[in-house]
Design an enzyme around this catalytic site. Structure first.
Site, PDB file in Angstrom:
ATOM      1  N   ALA A  15       0.610  -1.439  -0.031  1.00 23.46           N
ATOM      2  CA  ALA A  15       0.055  -0.017   0.055  1.00 23.46           C
ATOM      3  C   ALA A  15       0.906   1.180  -0.058  1.00 23.46           C
ATOM      4  O   ALA A  15       0.252   2.382   0.206  1.00 23.46           O
ATOM      5  CB  ALA A  15      -0.896  -0.063   1.114  1.00 23.46           C
ATOM      6  N   SER A  16       2.163   1.200  -0.174  1.00 21.77           N
ATOM      7  CA  SER A  16       2.978   2.378  -0.213  1.00 21.77           C
ATOM      8  C   SER A  16       2.776   3.094  -1.752  1.00 21.77           C
ATOM      9  O   SER A  16       3.428   4.085  -1.683  1.00 21.77           O
ATOM     10  CB  SER A  16       4.301   1.851  -0.172  1.00 21.77           C
ATOM     11  N   SER A 144      -5.234 -10.223 -11.699  1.00 20.97           N
ATOM     12  CA  SER A 144      -5.130  -9.317 -13.075  1.00 20.97           C
ATOM     13  C   SER A 144      -5.946 -10.120 -14.321  1.00 20.97           C
ATOM     14  O   SER A 144      -6.237 -11.188 -14.184  1.00 20.97           O
ATOM     15  CB  SER A 144      -3.553  -9.495 -13.396  1.00 20.97           C
ATOM     16  N   TYR A 157       3.873 -14.361 -15.031  1.00 17.71           N
ATOM     17  CA  TYR A 157       2.625 -13.477 -14.275  1.00 17.71           C
ATOM     18  C   TYR A 157       1.331 -13.901 -14.349  1.00 17.71           C
ATOM     19  O   TYR A 157       0.634 -14.118 -13.430  1.00 17.71           O
ATOM     20  CB  TYR A 157       2.923 -12.028 -14.814  1.00 17.71           C
ATOM     21  N   LYS A 161      -1.281 -15.216 -11.489  1.00 11.90           N
ATOM     22  CA  LYS A 161      -2.771 -14.525 -11.333  1.00 11.90           C
ATOM     23  C   LYS A 161      -3.795 -15.658 -11.746  1.00 11.90           C
ATOM     24  O   LYS A 161      -4.911 -15.444 -11.027  1.00 11.90           O
ATOM     25  CB  LYS A 161      -2.913 -13.400 -12.263  1.00 11.90           C
ATOM     26  N   ILE A 190      -3.651  -0.370 -15.512  1.00 12.88           N
ATOM     27  CA  ILE A 190      -3.884   0.477 -14.418  1.00 12.88           C
ATOM     28  C   ILE A 190      -2.469   1.342 -14.492  1.00 12.88           C
ATOM     29  O   ILE A 190      -1.464   1.023 -14.363  1.00 12.88           O
ATOM     30  CB  ILE A 190      -4.328   0.014 -12.830  1.00 12.88           C
TER      31      ILE A 190
HETATM   32  P1  NAP Z   1       3.178  -1.077  -7.832  1.00 10.38           P
HETATM   33  O1  NAP Z   1       2.923   0.161  -8.343  1.00 10.38           O
HETATM   34  O2  NAP Z   1       4.464  -1.504  -8.557  1.00 10.38           O
HETATM   35  O3  NAP Z   1       3.290  -1.435  -6.309  1.00 10.38           O
HETATM   36  C1  NAP Z   1       3.547  -2.536  -5.788  1.00 10.38           C
HETATM   37  C2  NAP Z   1       3.384  -2.544  -4.236  1.00 10.38           C
HETATM   38  O4  NAP Z   1       3.725  -3.802  -3.635  1.00 10.38           O
HETATM   39  C3  NAP Z   1       4.300  -1.451  -3.395  1.00 10.38           C
HETATM   40  O5  NAP Z   1       3.814  -0.783  -2.296  1.00 10.38           O
HETATM   41  C4  NAP Z   1       5.476  -2.402  -3.155  1.00 10.38           C
HETATM   42  O6  NAP Z   1       6.186  -2.224  -2.001  1.00 10.38           O
HETATM   43  C5  NAP Z   1       4.774  -3.736  -2.864  1.00 10.38           C
HETATM   44  N1  NAP Z   1       5.351  -4.679  -2.701  1.00 10.38           N
HETATM   45  C6  NAP Z   1       6.002  -5.380  -3.849  1.00 10.38           C
HETATM   46  N2  NAP Z   1       6.498  -6.746  -3.212  1.00 10.38           N
HETATM   47  C7  NAP Z   1       6.233  -6.780  -1.857  1.00 10.38           C
HETATM   48  C8  NAP Z   1       6.696  -7.644  -0.838  1.00 10.38           C
HETATM   49  N3  NAP Z   1       7.445  -8.931  -1.280  1.00 10.38           N
HETATM   50  N4  NAP Z   1       5.854  -7.324   0.226  1.00 10.38           N
HETATM   51  C9  NAP Z   1       5.267  -6.470   0.695  1.00 10.38           C
HETATM   52  N5  NAP Z   1       4.924  -5.287  -0.341  1.00 10.38           N
HETATM   53  C10 NAP Z   1       5.552  -5.685  -1.628  1.00 10.38           C
HETATM   54  O7  NAP Z   1       2.095  -2.146  -8.193  1.00 10.38           O
HETATM   55  P2  NAP Z   1       0.502  -1.776  -8.749  1.00 10.38           P
HETATM   56  O8  NAP Z   1       0.568  -1.555 -10.048  1.00 10.38           O
HETATM   57  O9  NAP Z   1      -0.196  -0.995  -7.788  1.00 10.38           O
HETATM   58  O10 NAP Z   1      -0.122  -3.370  -8.535  1.00 10.38           O
HETATM   59  C11 NAP Z   1      -0.444  -3.887  -7.308  1.00 10.38           C
HETATM   60  C12 NAP Z   1      -1.224  -5.203  -7.592  1.00 10.38           C
HETATM   61  O11 NAP Z   1      -2.345  -5.125  -8.614  1.00 10.38           O
HETATM   62  C13 NAP Z   1      -0.283  -6.201  -8.003  1.00 10.38           C
HETATM   63  O12 NAP Z   1      -0.787  -7.426  -7.416  1.00 10.38           O
HETATM   64  C14 NAP Z   1      -0.510  -6.140  -9.475  1.00 10.38           C
HETATM   65  O13 NAP Z   1       0.030  -7.640 -10.120  1.00 10.38           O
HETATM   66  C15 NAP Z   1      -1.720  -6.176  -9.805  1.00 10.38           C
HETATM   67  N6  NAP Z   1      -2.179  -5.630 -10.854  1.00 10.38           N
HETATM   68  C16 NAP Z   1      -1.764  -4.402 -11.139  1.00 10.38           C
HETATM   69  C17 NAP Z   1      -2.012  -3.869 -12.657  1.00 10.38           C
HETATM   70  C18 NAP Z   1      -1.556  -2.547 -13.389  1.00 10.38           C
HETATM   71  O14 NAP Z   1      -1.783  -2.545 -14.472  1.00 10.38           O
HETATM   72  N7  NAP Z   1      -0.925  -1.845 -12.591  1.00 10.38           N
HETATM   73  C19 NAP Z   1      -3.029  -4.811 -13.465  1.00 10.38           C
HETATM   74  C20 NAP Z   1      -3.406  -5.966 -12.800  1.00 10.38           C
HETATM   75  C21 NAP Z   1      -3.062  -6.131 -11.558  1.00 10.38           C
HETATM   76  P3  NAP Z   1       7.525  -0.883  -1.790  1.00 10.38           P
HETATM   77  O15 NAP Z   1       7.160   0.429  -2.238  1.00 10.38           O
HETATM   78  O16 NAP Z   1       7.936  -0.982  -0.556  1.00 10.38           O
HETATM   79  O17 NAP Z   1       8.554  -1.839  -2.753  1.00 10.38           O
END
Ligand code: NAP
Length: 249
Positions: A15-16, A144, A157, A161, A190
């Protein structure tokens, strides 16, 4: 929005930044106290806490690698010690490493499976154990659209999922008699750091494939999470809700 009688407590992993941060803020606006999990970025996690407070709620940041079982168990102890309970887990912390199937490295496979599958299972189990005694709770797994729609380069990936969808259904069946709902959301593209890594020419091609003609926002995903967690969805469990602007149609 629920008329929250007793303040609910949510844990949002990852959630950062990105989707997790948007979920934390939207849940704070909906009246939840929010535990902000993250892996490395202390300053970014504190920014999320600040936004939660600006939304009129409160939260704590807990640094824990969700792929580490002991770290997850310690995190859950901190949640319960601080707030006495957990009502909602948003299993969101995930990574995406695009590599064509012939080039896939063992490291990529291990990392993605550890965080995207084992991490989700560790967090869900730890949360369900705490929800169990209250006979009430909600788990939302962030999957996803790649679990149901093939994107080149995403063999690992999409495997993770697909596993998230499968675990959602099975957990939902096992936990329904205990009053715990388990659902998944499957976002398309996203606008977060994860998508920023994609080269610009591929991003343009991606947008052409989306009937809405744009990426989704983290806030649009977060609003869906708040809705699914609310009593408006009290009879929904084991479902995977796609949020992709029509990409997979
Ligand atoms: P993001 O912007 O890359 O952010 C990832 C977050 O996960 C950060 O807060 C990071 O923390 C944390 N994280 C990564 N590895 C971790 C671990 N081992 N333990 C605890 N925290 C961890 O990702 P996002 O795009 O928001 O994606 C969030 C979720 O949505 C993921 O599961 C992704 O697969 C899914 N998703 C994303 C998209 C898209 O298009 N963006 C589409 C479909 C699904 P730090 O900042 O401390 O590293």
């Amino acid at each position: 929005m629920d008329n929250v009688q007793e303040t609910k407590v949510a844990l949002v992993t990852g959630a950062s930044r990105g989707i997790g941060k948007a979920c934390a803020i939207a849940l704070a606006k909906a009246g939840y106290k929010v535990v902000v999990n993250y892996n490395s970025n202390d300053a970014a996690a504190q920014e999320t806490i600040k936004a939660i407070e600006e939304a009129g709620s409160e939260g704590i940041a807990v640094k824990a690698n969700t792929a580490d079982l002991k770290a997850v168990q310690d995190m859950m102890r901190t949640v319960v010690k601080t707030y006495g309970k957990i009502d909602l887990l948003v299993n969101n912390a995930g990574i995406c490493k695009d590599e064509f199937v012939l080039m896939m490295s063992a490291d990529t496979i291990d990392q993605c499976l550890d965080i995207n599958i084992k991490g989700y299972l560790y967090c869900a189990q730890a949360a369900a154990l705490k929800m169990f005694s209250k006979k009430k709770g909600c788990i939302i797994n962030v999957s996803s659209v790649s679990s149901v729609f093939a994107n080149e380069g995403q063999t690992v990936y999409s495997s993770t999922k697909g596993a998230v969808n499968a675990m959602t259904m099975t957990m939902a069946k096992e936990l329904a008699p205990r009053g715990i709902r388990v659902n998944a959301i499957a976002p398309g593209f996203i606008a977060t750091d994860m998508v920023d890594q994609i080269p610009e020419e591929i991003q343009l091609k991606n947008i052409e494939k989306i009937p809405f003609g744009r990426y989704g926002t983290p806030e649009e995903v977060a609003d869906t999470v708040v809705m699914l967690a609310s009593d408006a969805c009290s009879y929904i469990t084991g479902q995977v809700l796609v949020i992709d602007g029509g990409l997979s149609l």
